[in-house]
Motif scaffolding. Structure first.
Motif, PDB file in Angstrom:
ATOM      1  N   PHE A  69      -8.482   1.782   9.002  1.00 27.14           N
ATOM      2  CA  PHE A  69      -7.675   0.801   8.352  1.00 27.14           C
ATOM      3  C   PHE A  69      -6.696   1.746   7.604  1.00 27.14           C
ATOM      4  O   PHE A  69      -7.164   2.610   6.780  1.00 27.14           O
ATOM      5  CB  PHE A  69      -8.326  -0.311   7.559  1.00 27.14           C
ATOM      6  N   SER A  70      -5.358   1.598   7.704  1.00 35.64           N
ATOM      7  CA  SER A  70      -4.306   2.594   6.945  1.00 35.64           C
ATOM      8  C   SER A  70      -3.480   1.693   6.083  1.00 35.64           C
ATOM      9  O   SER A  70      -3.058   2.201   4.942  1.00 35.64           O
ATOM     10  CB  SER A  70      -3.453   3.006   8.065  1.00 35.64           C
ATOM     11  N   GLU A  71      -3.564   0.312   6.079  1.00 38.41           N
ATOM     12  CA  GLU A  71      -2.660  -0.296   5.015  1.00 38.41           C
ATOM     13  C   GLU A  71      -3.189  -1.813   5.241  1.00 38.41           C
ATOM     14  O   GLU A  71      -3.322  -2.281   6.220  1.00 38.41           O
ATOM     15  CB  GLU A  71      -1.190  -0.379   5.372  1.00 38.41           C
ATOM     16  N   GLU A  72      -2.908  -2.662   4.213  1.00 35.47           N
ATOM     17  CA  GLU A  72      -2.890  -4.024   4.075  1.00 35.47           C
ATOM     18  C   GLU A  72      -2.088  -4.582   2.887  1.00 35.47           C
ATOM     19  O   GLU A  72      -1.856  -3.903   2.020  1.00 35.47           O
ATOM     20  CB  GLU A  72      -4.547  -4.540   4.077  1.00 35.47           C
ATOM     21  N   ASN A  73      -1.784  -5.783   3.232  1.00 34.51           N
ATOM     22  CA  ASN A  73      -0.555  -6.465   2.276  1.00 34.51           C
ATOM     23  C   ASN A  73      -0.371  -7.708   2.606  1.00 34.51           C
ATOM     24  O   ASN A  73      -0.869  -8.437   3.522  1.00 34.51           O
ATOM     25  CB  ASN A  73       0.562  -5.733   1.997  1.00 34.51           C
ATOM     26  N   ILE A  74       0.333  -8.476   1.726  1.00 35.04           N
ATOM     27  CA  ILE A  74       1.000  -9.871   2.040  1.00 35.04           C
ATOM     28  C   ILE A  74       2.205  -9.827   2.464  1.00 35.04           C
ATOM     29  O   ILE A  74       3.264  -8.990   2.105  1.00 35.04           O
ATOM     30  CB  ILE A  74       0.876 -10.720   0.899  1.00 35.04           C
ATOM     31  N   ASN A  75       2.906 -10.534   3.394  1.00 35.48           N
ATOM     32  CA  ASN A  75       4.246 -11.036   3.655  1.00 35.48           C
ATOM     33  C   ASN A  75       4.567 -12.306   3.680  1.00 35.48           C
ATOM     34  O   ASN A  75       3.715 -13.237   3.377  1.00 35.48           O
ATOM     35  CB  ASN A  75       4.647  -9.995   5.070  1.00 35.48           C
ATOM     36  N   SER A  76       5.952 -12.671   4.083  1.00 38.05           N
ATOM     37  CA  SER A  76       6.235 -13.906   4.014  1.00 38.05           C
ATOM     38  C   SER A  76       5.482 -14.926   5.003  1.00 38.05           C
ATOM     39  O   SER A  76       5.604 -16.218   4.666  1.00 38.05           O
ATOM     40  CB  SER A  76       7.885 -14.102   4.333  1.00 38.05           C
ATOM     41  N   ASP A  77       4.880 -14.403   5.949  1.00 42.10           N
ATOM     42  CA  ASP A  77       4.157 -15.142   7.089  1.00 42.10           C
ATOM     43  C   ASP A  77       2.811 -15.469   6.922  1.00 42.10           C
ATOM     44  O   ASP A  77       2.160 -16.314   7.078  1.00 42.10           O
ATOM     45  CB  ASP A  77       4.450 -14.738   8.427  1.00 42.10           C
ATOM     46  N   GLY A  78       1.985 -14.497   5.970  1.00 43.27           N
ATOM     47  CA  GLY A  78       0.597 -14.294   5.589  1.00 43.27           C
ATOM     48  C   GLY A  78       0.207 -13.142   5.219  1.00 43.27           C
ATOM     49  O   GLY A  78       1.039 -12.485   4.299  1.00 43.27           O
TER      50      GLY A  78
END
Length: 289
Positions: A69-78
């Motif tokens: 895994f290289s990145e994880e976050n929150i966006n406008s969709d989920g």
């Protein structure tokens, strides 16, 4: 006549005595043939056992791919996480699954599975974005869990970092500034320095802080009047997010000055009424020599 009968009897007796020898010979021949057939059959069977199909594939072998895994976050969709097949790995020879874990509080690994998906066959260095986009994203902690290809020498699974989703309000009402504005923004203006606070929940707001010079020979009164004829000496205009801010402007080296904090874009020249009452927040005036 008796002699003839005797000879015949002797022949019959000899024939009868020969029968067991004939049967023994036949039995021995049959046993020998059977033994040869059994040996031949065993030879054929053993030969088949020793043969290996040239098309046999060891499906249990590791394909030498390795996911991270290289990145994880929150966006406008989920929420999302990016998984990658390592640069030094080999191409994946099949798909694997991933799962999304959620816990209202604490470690998501101890929570529940809220979604599953498929990671496609990735080439070395290739990435795929894993997403979780429910109709309503619940507040809490989330983690993505992925599985390596079969017989990977590691644990066979990997976890993303935790993603925390905070509770949001559904209210679309924005906070509108109320007079007196100096109290609403908890402001203070002293000479060329202004400090103010944009309340939490308020949309970003545009403000200006301007220093003005009076016309030559004009001495201001106790309330800073007259406003008419004042011109901008220095200014800062910016959009401010909720929080406390401190800003500064330059003052004229000598003479009377006025500093005004107000809503909106810069006003370079003041009229008799000064700033509109619905825009002025705070002010100060003084003299430099």
């Amino acid at each position: 006549m008796k002699k003839v009968n005797k000879v015949s009897a002797s022949l019959i007796t000899a024939s009868l005595l020969a029968i067991p020898f004939i049967q023994s010979a036949d039995t021995a021949l049959a046993d020998n043939m059977k033994h040869q057939q059994v040996q031949k059959g065993n030879h054929i069977t053993n030969t088949h056992k020793e043969m290996k199909s040239p098309f046999t594939i060891n499906e249990s072998a590791w394909d030498r791919s390795s996911l991270v895994f290289s990145e994880e976050n929150i966006n406008s969709d989920g929420i999302f996480s990016i998984v990658k097949n390592g640069e030094d790995s080999q191409a994946m020879q099949g798909e694997v699954i991933y799962e999304v874990f959620w816990a209202e509080k604490g470690n998501p690994k101890e929570g529940e599975i809220v979604d599953t998906g498929v990671i496609e066959e990735l080439m070395p260095g290739e990435t795929q974005v894993l997403t979780y986009t429910p109709e309503q994203l619940k507040s809490g902690n989330y983690m993505f869990k992925a599985y390596q290809r079969p017989n990977h020498p590691g644990k066979g699974e990997l976890w993303s970092e935790s993603i925390t989703v905070k509770e949001t309000t559904d209210s679309n009402e924005s906070i509108i500034p109320e007079r007196p504005l100096d109290q609403f923004f908890n402001s203070n203006v002293t000479e060329g320095t202004a400090t103010f606070t944009v309340p939490d929940g308020m949309d970003p707001v545009e403000m200006s802080f301007t220093s003005y010079v009076y016309p030559d020979g004009v001495v201001p009164g106790e309330d800073g009047k007259p406003y008419e004829g004042q011109t901008a000496y220095d200014n800062i205009t910016k959009v401010y997010e909720p929080g406390t801010h401190t800003i500064n402007v330059d003052l004229p080296e000598n003479g009377y000055f006025q500093t005004d904090l107000y809503l909106g874009a810069e006003i370079e020249n003041l009229t008799e009424d000064g700033h509109p009452i619905e825009k002025i927040i705070d002010a100060d005036y003084g003299f430099n020599n």
